[in-house]
Write a protein that holds these residues in place. Sequence first.
Motif, mmCIF file in Angstrom:
data_model
loop_
_atom_site.group_PDB
_atom_site.id
_atom_site.type_symbol
_atom_site.label_atom_id
_atom_site.label_comp_id
_atom_site.label_asym_id
_atom_site.label_seq_id
_atom_site.Cartn_x
_atom_site.Cartn_y
_atom_site.Cartn_z
ATOM 1 N N ALA A 123 27.827 -19.225 -16.060
ATOM 2 C CA ALA A 123 28.833 -18.328 -15.462
ATOM 3 C C ALA A 123 30.351 -19.212 -15.491
ATOM 4 O O ALA A 123 31.187 -18.668 -16.140
ATOM 5 N N LEU A 124 30.148 -20.263 -15.304
ATOM 6 C CA LEU A 124 31.712 -21.170 -15.418
ATOM 7 C C LEU A 124 31.937 -21.663 -16.619
ATOM 8 O O LEU A 124 33.074 -21.538 -17.145
ATOM 9 N N GLY B 296 32.493 -18.202 -18.651
ATOM 10 C CA GLY B 296 33.784 -17.388 -18.041
ATOM 11 C C GLY B 296 34.817 -18.098 -18.593
ATOM 12 O O GLY B 296 35.988 -17.280 -18.809
ATOM 13 N N SER B 297 34.510 -19.248 -18.823
ATOM 14 C CA SER B 297 36.029 -20.170 -19.630
ATOM 15 C C SER B 297 36.103 -19.769 -20.907
ATOM 16 O O SER B 297 37.128 -20.248 -21.553
ATOM 17 N N SER C 211 30.225 -23.538 -25.250
ATOM 18 C CA SER C 211 29.753 -22.034 -24.627
ATOM 19 C C SER C 211 28.578 -21.598 -25.812
ATOM 20 O O SER C 211 27.972 -20.859 -25.437
ATOM 21 N N LEU D 167 29.073 -12.665 -12.745
ATOM 22 C CA LEU D 167 29.928 -14.038 -12.274
ATOM 23 C C LEU D 167 30.931 -14.375 -13.410
ATOM 24 O O LEU D 167 32.176 -14.861 -13.148
ATOM 25 N N ILE D 168 30.518 -13.988 -14.667
ATOM 26 C CA ILE D 168 31.591 -14.291 -15.608
ATOM 27 C C ILE D 168 32.934 -13.921 -15.577
ATOM 28 O O ILE D 168 34.005 -14.325 -15.777
ATOM 29 N N VAL E 114 35.660 -15.533 -13.229
ATOM 30 C CA VAL E 114 36.019 -16.740 -13.813
ATOM 31 C C VAL E 114 36.934 -16.362 -15.008
ATOM 32 O O VAL E 114 37.880 -16.993 -15.021
ATOM 33 N N ALA F 278 40.126 -14.830 -13.603
ATOM 34 C CA ALA F 278 40.995 -15.951 -12.573
ATOM 35 C C ALA F 278 41.737 -16.654 -13.744
ATOM 36 O O ALA F 278 43.040 -17.209 -13.684
ATOM 37 N N TRP F 279 40.939 -17.011 -14.775
ATOM 38 C CA TRP F 279 41.830 -17.901 -15.963
ATOM 39 C C TRP F 279 42.878 -17.054 -16.665
ATOM 40 O O TRP F 279 43.744 -17.367 -16.860
#
Length: 295
Positions: A16-17, A20-21, A228, A254-255, A258, A261-262
């Motif tokens: 997810a982290l 998500g980025s 990724s 969850l993706i 993140v 947020a970015w």
Amino acid sequence: MKNTRVLAWTILIILALVWGSSFILIKRGLAVYNAGEVGALRILAACIFLLPLSVPKLRKLSKRHIKLLFGIGLLGSFIPAFLFALGQTQLDSGVTGVMNGLTPIFVLIVGAVFFKQKFQKTMYLGIFLAFLGTAILLTAGSNAGLSSFNIYAVFIVLATMCYGLNLNFIKYYLADLNAVVITGVSILLVGPLAAAYLFFGTDFTTKLSTTPGAWDALGYISLLGVMSTSIALILFNRLVQITTPIFTSMVTYLIPIVAIAWGLLDGETLTSGQIGGMGAILLGVFITNRKKKAS
């Protein structure tokens, strides 16, 4: 069993982290390169990074495995890399991250149609909400109201369809191979396609030597490919093998957190239409998977 559960959730959070980025990294790459160049660079970077792992494995595989892995490379990496980059030329990174949440919906549909998985009637509500949210996003452009049709969202939908096919194919056709082999060899097989397109179908080398910020953008895309596409896919394919396709696709819950947020940190804003559409997608995915678990 307990250790497997802990491992599964650990991998899920890491994915997810990392994923998500990925949307903000695509955005940084698109600041210099076009969508095709970003997609090709992403695959090529992943292919080069995985060469020490993939080349030795290739010689040990049967023709059947190679054919299947080439298809996995296309569906799970090559085609989505281009589609996501193309879609994100006109979509904010946070919106794209949420639309990625359609993956579990297509996992269910493909599983029901091609692999005879049970398809509960109660799942129709979740699927309806997810596609309703997608329809809203199709008519809510990145900075526009509901009156404008954003065709670029279709590319993200097509990418998630590829992921849905890919998840099921790995689970049902490649269970005898480990995650490193699946990831490394599948990307190795499509890497030459990316290289051929990049060096013979674009002006990538010219941009690299003449465009300000080209090397920085290349760094972002390379990080995207290594983290990724390479490392994350190894973890992802491992997750597919130790859990169900539905649990694996739950990473898409969850993706968006993140990714949004970015996006907000990068100055992106969300319209009311986008918020409504994204909410419907996530609610639809939640309902669909909740019913699946209860069955």
